[in-house]
Design an enzyme around this catalytic site. Structure first.
Site, PDB file in Angstrom:
ATOM      1  CB  CYS A 114      -0.882   0.031   1.096  1.00 49.33           C
ATOM      2  SG  CYS A 114      -2.255   1.447   1.481  1.00 49.33           S
ATOM      3  CG  HIS A 157      -5.706  -2.880  -1.327  1.00 47.20           C
ATOM      4  ND1 HIS A 157      -4.697  -3.118  -0.761  1.00 47.20           N
ATOM      5  CD2 HIS A 157      -5.350  -1.266  -1.746  1.00 47.20           C
ATOM      6  CE1 HIS A 157      -3.677  -2.319  -0.343  1.00 47.20           C
ATOM      7  NE2 HIS A 157      -4.243  -1.141  -0.903  1.00 47.20           N
ATOM      8  CD  GLU A 158      -7.052   0.739  -4.532  1.00 46.27           C
ATOM      9  OE1 GLU A 158      -6.121  -0.026  -4.475  1.00 46.27           O
ATOM     10  OE2 GLU A 158      -7.035   1.698  -3.690  1.00 46.27           O
ATOM     11  CG  HIS A 161      -7.378   2.487   0.990  1.00 42.12           C
ATOM     12  ND1 HIS A 161      -6.599   2.589   1.959  1.00 42.12           N
ATOM     13  CD2 HIS A 161      -6.386   1.861  -0.294  1.00 42.12           C
ATOM     14  CE1 HIS A 161      -5.237   2.099   1.776  1.00 42.12           C
ATOM     15  NE2 HIS A 161      -5.233   1.628   0.380  1.00 42.12           N
TER      16      HIS A 161
HETATM   17  O1  LIG Z   1      -4.526   1.476  -2.445  1.00 38.44           O
HETATM   18  C1  LIG Z   1      -3.955   1.187  -3.506  1.00 38.44           C
HETATM   19  N1  LIG Z   1      -2.569   1.387  -3.167  1.00 38.44           N
HETATM   20  O2  LIG Z   1      -2.026   1.595  -2.020  1.00 38.44           O
HETATM   21  C2  LIG Z   1      -1.330   1.343  -4.264  1.00 38.44           C
HETATM   22  C3  LIG Z   1      -0.402   0.616  -4.025  1.00 38.44           C
HETATM   23  N2  LIG Z   1      -0.816  -0.986  -3.690  1.00 38.44           N
HETATM   24  C4  LIG Z   1      -0.818  -1.589  -4.858  1.00 38.44           C
HETATM   25  O3  LIG Z   1      -1.005  -1.138  -6.063  1.00 38.44           O
HETATM   26  C5  LIG Z   1      -1.221  -3.167  -4.604  1.00 38.44           C
HETATM   27  C6  LIG Z   1      -0.176  -3.853  -4.411  1.00 38.44           C
HETATM   28  C7  LIG Z   1      -0.343  -5.441  -4.310  1.00 38.44           C
HETATM   29  C8  LIG Z   1      -1.665  -6.025  -4.207  1.00 38.44           C
HETATM   30  C9  LIG Z   1      -2.888  -5.036  -4.145  1.00 38.44           C
HETATM   31 CL1  LIG Z   1      -4.524  -5.348  -3.883  1.00 38.44          CL
HETATM   32  C10 LIG Z   1      -2.694  -3.706  -4.362  1.00 38.44           C
HETATM   33 CL2  LIG Z   1      -3.742  -2.462  -4.392  1.00 38.44          CL
HETATM   34 NI    NI Z   2      -3.585   0.764  -0.666  1.00 45.50          NI
END
Ligand SMILES: O=CN(O)CCNC(=O)c1cccc(Cl)c1Cl
Ligand code: NI
Length: 187
Positions: A114, A157-158, A161
């Site tokens: 993240c 994941h988003e 947030h």
């Molecule tokens: O919230 C977004 N970020 O923090 C951006 C950086 N992380 C990634 O791109 C990322 C990396 C690995 C697994 C997932 Cl699921 C994600 Cl989302």
């Molecule tokens: Ni993130």
């Protein structure tokens, strides 16, 4: 243009807030924000621009990471196949909502990272393997799509947030690599 200085880090209370729904019809401000979020993802995935701008790579971004507590996310998932430049999912989503999901769970074999977390946090982040999602797109049109595997993981994941949840909240503290039977490990 969004760069790393605009991204808030762990400890900023905004990352633990539940973000507000976006008011419809979309304002020019919210449309512009979505465009800038998508531009950041493109830049972060471009080796030359990422180097120039000092960007960490990302496949998704949520408005709370910019200290904006609104339910807006951007996802840009490259196909991973250099022959095929088409991303498997690229969208700015307003008021995204998971309508239903599979019983089947899944996690990424490599774990998650993240941009708001300046450290490695190893372990499996178990999520739904498949989701049915509704959202309003940048044209103001309501969309309903079904996602699975990596794309579904990224969107979850988003959306986390937007609800003040960090990926490591899902990691088993006793054994970060503990897995219940039947969880799909996506490599
Ligand atoms: O919230 C977004 N970020 O923090 C951006 C950086 N992380 C990634 O791109 C990322 C990396 C690995 C697994 C997932 Cl699921 C994600 Cl989302
Ligand atoms: Ni993130």
């Amino acid at each position: 243009m969004i760069t790393m200085k605009d991204i808030i880090r762990e400890g900023n209370p905004t990352l633990r807030e539940v973000a507000e729904e976006v008011v419809l019809p979309l304002s020019d401000e919210d449309i512009k924000l979505g465009e800038e979020m998508m531009e950041f993802l493109h830049n972060s995935q471009d080796p030359v621009k990422a180097e120039e701008l000092g960007l960490r790579g990302g496949v998704g971004l949520a408005a709370p990471q910019l200290d904006i507590s609104k339910r807006i996310i951007a996802v840009h998932v490259p196909s991973g196949d250099l022959e095929n430049p088409e991303p498997t999912l690229s969208a700015v989503m307003y008021n995204p909502k998971i309508l239903s999901h599979s019983v089947q769970d899944a996690c990424l074999g490599e774990g998650e990272g993240c941009l708001s977390v300046d450290r490695e946090v190893p372990g499996y982040v178990v999520r739904h393997n498949k989701i049915t999602l509704s959202y309003v797109d940048a044209s103001g049109v309501k969309q309903k799509i079904r996602l699975k595997n990596y794309e579904a993981i990224v969107v979850q994941h988003e959306i986390d947030h937007l609800n003040g949840v960090m990926f490591y909240d899902h990691i088993n503290q006793e054994n970060p690599y503990a897995l219940k039977d039947g969880v799909l490990v996506i490599e």
